[in-house]
Design an enzyme around this catalytic site. Sequence first.
Site, PDB file in Angstrom:
ATOM      1  N   GLU A  40      31.958 -83.514  58.293  1.00  0.00           N
ATOM      2  CA  GLU A  40      31.716 -82.276  59.037  1.00  0.00           C
ATOM      3  C   GLU A  40      30.788 -81.393  58.226  1.00  0.00           C
ATOM      4  OE1 GLU A  40      35.227 -79.932  60.062  1.00  0.00           O
ATOM      5  OE2 GLU A  40      33.996 -78.114  60.092  1.00  0.00           O
ATOM      6  N   ARG A  44      26.846 -73.086  58.362  1.00  0.00           N
ATOM      7  CA  ARG A  44      26.945 -71.783  57.695  1.00  0.00           C
ATOM      8  C   ARG A  44      25.803 -71.557  56.744  1.00  0.00           C
ATOM      9  NH1 ARG A  44      33.092 -72.195  55.508  1.00  0.00           N
ATOM     10  NH2 ARG A  44      33.856 -73.144  57.426  1.00  0.00           N
ATOM     11  N   LYS A 128      42.042 -79.144  66.177  1.00  0.00           N
ATOM     12  CA  LYS A 128      42.061 -78.704  64.778  1.00  0.00           C
ATOM     13  C   LYS A 128      43.077 -77.567  64.671  1.00  0.00           C
ATOM     14  CE  LYS A 128      38.891 -76.076  61.802  1.00  0.00           C
ATOM     15  NZ  LYS A 128      37.563 -76.078  61.192  1.00  0.00           N
TER      16      LYS A 128
END
Length: 206
Positions: A40, A44, A128
């Site tokens: 993943e 950001r 998640k």
Amino acid sequence: MNIEKIMNTSPVIPVMVIEQVKDAVPLAKALVAGGLRVLEITLRTQAALESIREIKAAVPEAIVGAGTVINFETLDQALNAGSEFIVTPGSTPTLIDAALSSGTPILPGINSPSEAMSLMEKGLTALKFFPAEAAGGVPMLKAIGGPLPQISFCPTGGVGPHNAREYLALKNVACVGGSWMAPAQLVNEGNWQEIERLAAKAASLR
Ligand code: 3PG
């Protein structure tokens, strides 16, 4: 590939914050060599989208997803970069609908039974749990598993070598997410060997 298969590929999904594109491929190679194929890459950093493209081109064994998808803009960017799955920290109905209509597997973040039930109404049962430790950790997941046993979770946030096994021992946990095998210091040093060793340890957690 569906999200269940992706979650069952390895016990841990590395959550990667890549500051420099040049680190993306060697980092991904080290993680895959250690046995962690599902990656993943969080959106950001400036380097994130190009990192996804480069890893996809250079590390075909990796299953490359985008994390920190928080709105339509980041969803579009993630899909255009070729992300093979999408991870969100939280779930708004509009974002989840947009992700679902793309057909790309999605791992939506939730931390309450109501949110889980809203996503179940859309047919989603692989979620998640974020931020895992802050939102109640193992006891919370056990409690949610009572009334909602059909949901399978990837707890992420505050999960590390000290508690990953406790999470992975739960019936409703398919895998965990975490950043511990790719810490900034090792990435900056280019210490791919140590990252591979940490990845191998994580891969053998279950
Ligand atoms: C994050 O928000 O960066 C992920 O949840 C990873 O959290 P961690 O650094 O606690 O593993």
